[in-house]
Design a protein around this motif. Structure first.
Motif: not given
Lengths: 385, 385
Positions: A273-277, A322-327, A357-358, A364-365
């Motif tokens: 969910x980035x604004x660009x690759x 407002x960023x989610x981080x999963x590990x 998740x931005x 995405x990349x």
């Protein structure tokens, strides 16, 4: 089989005395045709080794007869003498193969600054010896000859619709490509024009080797070459070929990651969910290059604060709060604060998954990296490489 | 003495139970005036801790009464509750000092993501306790209270022409400032306007803390503050004051470098004959952030090839094949090739000197960094920080 799996290729790997261990250290791959199409991408490091400078000229007309590769010396920053060594290597191979020296790619890997008279003599002798031993069975020895600190050879074969792609790679450190990376030779018996080969190769490397950033250090000798024999007589569906070539490159990139110097974790950083690759790549790479994050993963510590501290240094579009981080499947951070307890994250497996998740778009990349370990420090401090 | 060396300042450091060791962890420095001038620079990381967000508002009008600092928790990514904790800390201090909360700077340092109810209660109690103990003798305890992984406090005193500068700092990891770095409090009894204080501080930090890049990792909590009491009654010569403040900041930066986590070498990278100062900084920083170079120095290996591979990734103006590299006084590389034998370089001393001559102009810069060691990996993997 790897590079000789497609029709029209022979290869060899021989021991020329460049490695103190006596292991194979010179490889040659020859395209028997009928097509002699070649494409290549090179390190974007401005500090380029002599074989890179040479090969950039060779590739201009899209014609490649053969590639000569050596380990045991990078032939980088070795002055005019070093460039002459590369030139003579191509001349010697061309003479023995009865082709033009201007169609011979050359690759070297090893210590920067090494490339004296002894080196030259051994490379030339090894080139002769390898050419005398060329065969369809030589791919295995060739893939071993290009190893440096690699603990195992990297090979791939991908079968298409009546055509085949083969490949071999080497690389374990200084593994952070700019435009291409490491030494990689890909072969195919599909029918491609030079322009098609170049376009397919650039696409494939952009989303494979260019997404691997093991230690943030860009090499002076990176080169990825694609040799096209057309021996299958089949013109592939462009999308199908591009996908197969990309998959082959990703498979080799993952083998490189899995064998990175001293690493104990293979970390897959997925930025969603980035604004660009480009944003996704920049964000992923900032984490991949953060020593504190990398050391935490080595210690099995899901230290998500270091992820946020890393991505906060970029100018990518997102709200840091407002960023989610999963590990490894556990959401440890959401909306600028802690989420699930860090104790729920199990970082003991080698395969490590970080999802960022931005919430800023739909690009995405994936960036592949490794952890920072005692063994990495040991391998890169205990001796010159 | 440090921050209370200039006239007009009192300080205290107390143990509020934030550190598991029971060591001092809350510090307060108060400006008794007559001037209440303040200036501050902050991390350029977009991921900013709550105290940074708060203090950026406080500093806007150039008036600062006091600064409250805590170790044992970064209060970063702790959401609205965390910001409220910082706000309440300023309110509590303001109430006890009978000043406005909007003139109280707050700094925190410790683990990102930590800042719960227990943290808040301890910080508030510590703030009360410290204010009750304020004295001209409190500077030593204050400098100890802000330590995290630091092995020793960092202090400086610089005497001018009837005025004095004092300072304290903390920082041992996540040490790669963008605009400012770490927690630093500077004090002076010279007479300065807010604009003068701001200009002097920005100049001093730009060529001191901003040139320190120990591990490439930018903190979320960096803050450098200058409190001006004017109690000497002396308006300093601007050049003289700027030089003294810059020297004081460099002295603190060198103390930070010397205490960097796990480091065994303090590396001074001097880039000379660059086309611009920015180019010199970019080139120096590319080397400071190259893990392979840093590991080589740990191993006492003068691996100049890694220096060239690092600087080749920049877009600074220079010819990669016409660069000289010196290590500890020995020219190991010149004109795109090896020069003196690497055996001549003695890298056993902790103080390490790398000189890079770009031959592209007459600008220069110095970057301070450290090596990459087993102890760095250990300290940053064995526990969360």
């Amino acid at each position: 089989m790897s590079v000789t799996a497609p029709q029209g290729f022979v290869a060899a790997g021989v021991a020329a005395g460049l490695k103190s261990t006596g292991r194979p250290d010179v490889a040659v791959v020859v395209n028997r045709g009928p097509l002699k199409v070649g494409a290549a991408v090179f390190t974007s490091n401005r500090a380029k080794a002599n074989p890179v400078i040479w090969s950039q000229q060779v590739i201009r007309d899209g014609t490649v007869e053969a590639i000569v590769l050596n380990a045991g010396g990078a032939n980088c920053f070795t002055g005019a003498f070093g460039f002459q060594t590369t030139h003579e290597t191509a001349e010697r191979a061309a003479e023995l193969l009865a082709v033009s020296a201007g169609d011979i790619l050359v690759c070297s890997t090893g210590l920067i600054g090494s490339g004296d008279e002894v080196f030259r003599a051994k490379v030339l002798a090894g080139t002769e010896q390898a050419i005398a031993q060329l065969s369809a069975e030589g791919a295995e020895a060739a893939s071993e000859a290009i190893m440096t600190t690699d603990s195992r050879p990297k090979r791939v074969v991908a079968a298409g619709d009546a055509w085949t792609i083969g490949g071999m790679a080497k690389g374990a450190g200084m593994l952070a490509p700019g435009l291409a990376t490491m030494l990689v030779v890909l072969t195919t018996d599909a029918v491609l024009t030079p322009e098609e080969a170049d376009a397919h190769l650039r696409h494939a490397t952009r989303v494979s080797f260019d997404r691997l950033d093991s230690d943030g250090c860009m090499s002076t000798n990176d080169q990825v070459s694609l040799l096209v024999s057309g021996a299958s007589g089949v013109t592939p569906d462009p999308d199908e070929f591009r996908t197969a070539l990309t998959e082959a490159c990703i498979a080799l990139a993952e083998q490189l990651q899995a064998d990175a110097e001293g690493a104990s974790h293979d970390i897959r950083i997925v930025v969603e969910n980035a604004a660009s690759e480009d944003d996704a790549v920049v964000v992923g790479r900032s984490v991949a290059r953060n020593n504190l994050f990398k050391a935490a993963i080595f210690g099995n510590d899901p230290n998500w604060g270091r992820v946020l501290a890393a991505i906060g240094t970029t100018d990518a579009a997102f709200d840091p709060y407002d960023v989610d981080v999963w590990m490894n499947g556990v959401r440890v951070c959401t909306a600028g604060g802690p989420d699930r307890p860090r104790e729920e994250v199990d970082l003991t497996p080698r395969a490590t998954h970080v999802l960022i998740d931005l919430k800023a778009g739909d690009a995405s990349a994936i960036i592949l990296t490794n952890d920072l370990t005692h063994d990495y420090v040991h391998e890169n401090s205990a001796y010159s490489s």
